[in-house]
Scaffold this active site. Structure first.
Site, PDB file in Angstrom:
ATOM      1  N   THR A 196     -20.034 -13.741   0.003  1.00  0.00           N
ATOM      2  CA  THR A 196     -20.723 -12.456   0.211  1.00  0.00           C
ATOM      3  C   THR A 196     -20.741 -11.594  -1.053  1.00  0.00           C
ATOM      4  O   THR A 196     -21.331 -10.517  -1.060  1.00  0.00           O
ATOM      5  CB  THR A 196     -20.034 -11.650   1.343  1.00  0.00           C
ATOM      6  OG1 THR A 196     -18.654 -11.479   0.986  1.00  0.00           O
ATOM      7  CG2 THR A 196     -20.133 -12.373   2.679  1.00  0.00           C
ATOM      8  N   GLY A 197     -20.106 -12.060  -2.125  1.00  0.00           N
ATOM      9  CA  GLY A 197     -20.044 -11.276  -3.369  1.00  0.00           C
ATOM     10  C   GLY A 197     -21.258 -11.518  -4.252  1.00  0.00           C
ATOM     11  O   GLY A 197     -22.164 -12.292  -3.913  1.00  0.00           O
ATOM     12  N   ASP A 245      -9.988 -16.214   5.365  1.00  0.00           N
ATOM     13  CA  ASP A 245      -9.454 -15.268   4.382  1.00  0.00           C
ATOM     14  C   ASP A 245      -8.551 -16.042   3.438  1.00  0.00           C
ATOM     15  O   ASP A 245      -7.833 -16.960   3.874  1.00  0.00           O
ATOM     16  CB  ASP A 245      -8.649 -14.175   5.103  1.00  0.00           C
ATOM     17  CG  ASP A 245      -8.477 -12.945   4.240  1.00  0.00           C
ATOM     18  OD1 ASP A 245      -9.000 -11.882   4.611  1.00  0.00           O
ATOM     19  OD2 ASP A 245      -7.808 -13.051   3.186  1.00  0.00           O
ATOM     20  N   GLY A 284     -13.781 -16.140  -4.273  1.00  0.00           N
ATOM     21  CA  GLY A 284     -13.210 -15.013  -3.524  1.00  0.00           C
ATOM     22  C   GLY A 284     -12.061 -14.383  -4.296  1.00  0.00           C
ATOM     23  O   GLY A 284     -11.237 -15.086  -4.874  1.00  0.00           O
ATOM     24  N   TYR A 303      -1.256  -7.195  -2.939  1.00  0.00           N
ATOM     25  CA  TYR A 303      -2.396  -7.797  -2.242  1.00  0.00           C
ATOM     26  C   TYR A 303      -3.231  -8.639  -3.227  1.00  0.00           C
ATOM     27  O   TYR A 303      -3.644  -9.763  -2.919  1.00  0.00           O
ATOM     28  CB  TYR A 303      -3.263  -6.710  -1.596  1.00  0.00           C
ATOM     29  CG  TYR A 303      -4.543  -7.256  -1.007  1.00  0.00           C
ATOM     30  CD1 TYR A 303      -4.517  -7.990   0.174  1.00  0.00           C
ATOM     31  CD2 TYR A 303      -5.762  -7.077  -1.656  1.00  0.00           C
ATOM     32  CE1 TYR A 303      -5.685  -8.529   0.705  1.00  0.00           C
ATOM     33  CE2 TYR A 303      -6.931  -7.613  -1.142  1.00  0.00           C
ATOM     34  CZ  TYR A 303      -6.888  -8.334   0.035  1.00  0.00           C
ATOM     35  OH  TYR A 303      -8.039  -8.868   0.541  1.00  0.00           O
ATOM     36  N   THR A 353     -11.293 -15.800 -15.748  1.00  0.00           N
ATOM     37  CA  THR A 353     -11.880 -14.570 -16.283  1.00  0.00           C
ATOM     38  C   THR A 353     -11.451 -14.267 -17.717  1.00  0.00           C
ATOM     39  O   THR A 353     -10.321 -14.598 -18.121  1.00  0.00           O
ATOM     40  CB  THR A 353     -11.467 -13.371 -15.384  1.00  0.00           C
ATOM     41  OG1 THR A 353     -11.695 -12.162 -16.105  1.00  0.00           O
ATOM     42  CG2 THR A 353     -10.002 -13.421 -15.002  1.00  0.00           C
ATOM     43  N   GLU A 402     -10.543 -11.520 -18.591  1.00  0.00           N
ATOM     44  CA  GLU A 402      -9.402 -10.598 -18.497  1.00  0.00           C
ATOM     45  C   GLU A 402      -8.093 -11.298 -18.862  1.00  0.00           C
ATOM     46  O   GLU A 402      -7.104 -10.632 -19.186  1.00  0.00           O
ATOM     47  CB  GLU A 402      -9.297 -10.015 -17.091  1.00  0.00           C
ATOM     48  CG  GLU A 402     -10.339  -8.949 -16.773  1.00  0.00           C
ATOM     49  CD  GLU A 402     -10.155  -7.681 -17.596  1.00  0.00           C
ATOM     50  OE1 GLU A 402      -9.098  -7.051 -17.495  1.00  0.00           O
ATOM     51  OE2 GLU A 402     -11.078  -7.339 -18.357  1.00  0.00           O
ATOM     52  N   TYR A 436      -4.440  -7.700 -11.712  1.00  0.00           N
ATOM     53  CA  TYR A 436      -5.556  -8.637 -11.472  1.00  0.00           C
ATOM     54  C   TYR A 436      -5.487  -9.796 -12.466  1.00  0.00           C
ATOM     55  O   TYR A 436      -5.544 -10.967 -12.087  1.00  0.00           O
ATOM     56  CB  TYR A 436      -6.886  -7.892 -11.616  1.00  0.00           C
ATOM     57  CG  TYR A 436      -8.104  -8.799 -11.732  1.00  0.00           C
ATOM     58  CD1 TYR A 436      -8.663  -9.389 -10.598  1.00  0.00           C
ATOM     59  CD2 TYR A 436      -8.694  -9.065 -12.969  1.00  0.00           C
ATOM     60  CE1 TYR A 436      -9.779 -10.221 -10.697  1.00  0.00           C
ATOM     61  CE2 TYR A 436      -9.803  -9.902 -13.077  1.00  0.00           C
ATOM     62  CZ  TYR A 436     -10.344 -10.466 -11.943  1.00  0.00           C
ATOM     63  OH  TYR A 436     -11.444 -11.290 -12.053  1.00  0.00           O
ATOM     64  N   LYS A 471      -4.801 -13.761 -11.905  1.00  0.00           N
ATOM     65  CA  LYS A 471      -5.781 -14.771 -12.310  1.00  0.00           C
ATOM     66  C   LYS A 471      -5.167 -15.759 -13.321  1.00  0.00           C
ATOM     67  O   LYS A 471      -5.642 -16.883 -13.445  1.00  0.00           O
ATOM     68  CB  LYS A 471      -7.016 -14.094 -12.908  1.00  0.00           C
ATOM     69  CG  LYS A 471      -7.927 -13.455 -11.850  1.00  0.00           C
ATOM     70  CD  LYS A 471      -8.799 -14.492 -11.156  1.00  0.00           C
ATOM     71  CE  LYS A 471      -9.820 -13.864 -10.237  1.00  0.00           C
ATOM     72  NZ  LYS A 471     -10.746 -14.842  -9.648  1.00  0.00           N
TER      73      LYS A 471
END
Ligand code: NDP
Ligand code: GDR
Length: 372
Positions: A10-11, A63, A86, A100, A132, A134, A156, A160
């Site tokens: 959905t992204g 999920d 996701g 989270y 990424t 990042e 984040y 990752k």
């Protein structure tokens, strides 16, 4: 018919990748989260009634924090390819919700890989991990390439980093066809509204039509290597079609500042903007307006201000990728420039702003602001 399973369908990337795979004749399965509001806007145009029996895209609830749903879906579908897109993907939000973010972005990747292995799909299912730029964080080398050391700067990026290495580990330890695409920032009209490019194109389109008066920004000195999501999902697919799994940097090799991006987006609306002052006192002031796209803006208006709330506890100041390996080994070259992409995003957000302005004229005021 090949089967693909996409987390994050959905992204932004999920929607473009689904379009690409459907065009190529895949049966596409996607995991969507339960949400109290509809969260499938980006893929609604691809939806076909499953009762027709012809639907190429099939959605399933699940999920990345829920091992049981991931294992069940992998066992039922037995996909040829898994694209793990996701994630809690917002860097600033990861400082607010670090645990989270780690659970979904890091352990979520492990859950998927372990399910692939446990179910005996390790020799048949190919795995793509959305890594990424990042990871480079506090950069050790410019431009950044596959061999550049990592120094992540946010919860984040640290999550990752785990996902990157667990992907490498399952490749080395169990022979899973698993690879990392180290993607630099990529945007589109479908980009989430709180990422910087979309915040700018949406905010300035709203300002042009009198729906907002000022754009509040964080660190506008920040430099990014921006590409278009459509170009980047093509590369995600290409990576899984190689004989051997390998990790690739995906970037354009050009970088611009957030300030430059603001200037471009304003120009696409006929607004010339000048920046003056420095630090938190810096402002973007309208110097001229041409054409009729921005009727509610006039010279002298202050339409950009700095709000330190958007500064991050640790910033990634500059990113610039070297996509040579992708070009040489896979023949991949990005087709859409950052400047063209900005114009496309402005045109799209301007259309939406026009609809909102029309509703406003008829007394139907929609909320337009948000925290970004
Ligand atoms: P988006 O934020 O647009 O999409 C993220 C997707 O992940 C959404 O479908 C979201 O669902 C889903 N998701 C979030 N949390 C969970 C969860 N707990 N379980 C299952 N699904 C979840 O990201 P992009 O499309 O831009 O990026 C795709 C991937 O690539 C991400 O992993 C991102 O970190 C990574 N990436 C992105 C780059 C970019 O510049 N765009 C660059 C490099 C890497 P919902 O719609 O319900 O929120
Ligand atoms: P980034 O993207 O953190 O690079 O992560 P984002 O667009 O959020 O920020 C880019 C740069 O702009 C600066 N900035 C602002 N950012 C936001 N969101 N809002 C603001 O008001 C603002 N003002 C300045 C930021 O500080 C930053 O330096 C994205 C995500 O898609 C990740 O999932 C992905 O891994 C990386 O790109 C590559």
């Amino acid at each position: 018919m090949k089967k693909a399973l996409i987390t994050g369908i959905t992204g932004q990337d999920g929607s473009y990748l689904t379009e690409l795979l459907l065009e190529k004749g895949y049966e596409v399965h996607g995991i969507k989260r339960r949400s109290s509001l509809f969260n499938t806007q980006r893929i609604d145009h691809l939806y076909e009634d499953p009762h027709s029996g012809a639907a190429g895209m099939k959605l399933h609830y699940g999920d990345l924090s829920d091992t049981s749903s991931l294992t069940r879906l992998l066992s039922d579908i037995k996909p040829d390819e898994v694209y793990n897109l996701g994630a809690q993907s917002h860097v600033a939000v990861s400082f607010e919700a670090p645990e989270y973010t780690a659970d979904v972005d890091a352990v979520g990747t492990l859950r998927l890989l372990e399910a692939v292995r446990f179910l005996g799909l390790d020799k048949t299912t190919r795995f793509y991990q959305a890594s990424t730029s990042e990871l480079y964080g506090l950069v050790q080398e410019t431009p950044q390439r596959e061999t550049t050391p990592f120094h992540p700067r946010s919860p984040y990026a640290v999550a990752k980093l785990y996902a990157y290495w667990i992907t490498v580990n399952y490749r080395e330890a169990y022979g899973v066809y698993a690879c990392n695409g180290i993607l630099f920032n990529h945007e589109s009209p479908r980009r989430g509204e709180t990422f910087v490019t979309r915040k700018i194109t949406r905010g300035l389109a709203n300002i042009a039509l009198g729906l907002e008066t000022c754009l509040f920004m964080g660190n506008i000195d920040s430099m990014r290597d921006w590409g278009h999501a459509k170009d980047y999902v093509r590369m995600q697919w290409m990576m899984l079609q190689q004989d051997e799994p390998e990790d690739f940097v995906i970037a354009t090799g050009k970088q611009y500042s957030v300030r430059e991006f603001i200037t471009w987006a304003a120009a696409d609306l006929g607004i010339s903007i000048e920046f003056s002052g420095s630090g938190v006192e810096e402002t973007g002031i309208v110097s001229a307006v041409e054409g009729d796209l921005a009727p509610d803006v006039k010279p002298g208006d202050v339409i950009v201000r700095i709000d330190p709330r958007y500064f991050r506890p640790a910033e990634v100041d500059t990113l610039l990728g070297d996509p040579s390996r992708a070009r040489e080994k896979l023949g991949w070259v990005p087709e859409i420039t950052a400047r063209e992409m900005c114009a496309e995003m402005v045109a799209s957000d301007y259309k939406t702003a026009q609809r909102h302005a029309l509703l406003k004229q008829h007394g139907l005021d929609l909320p337009v602001s948000f925290e970004g």
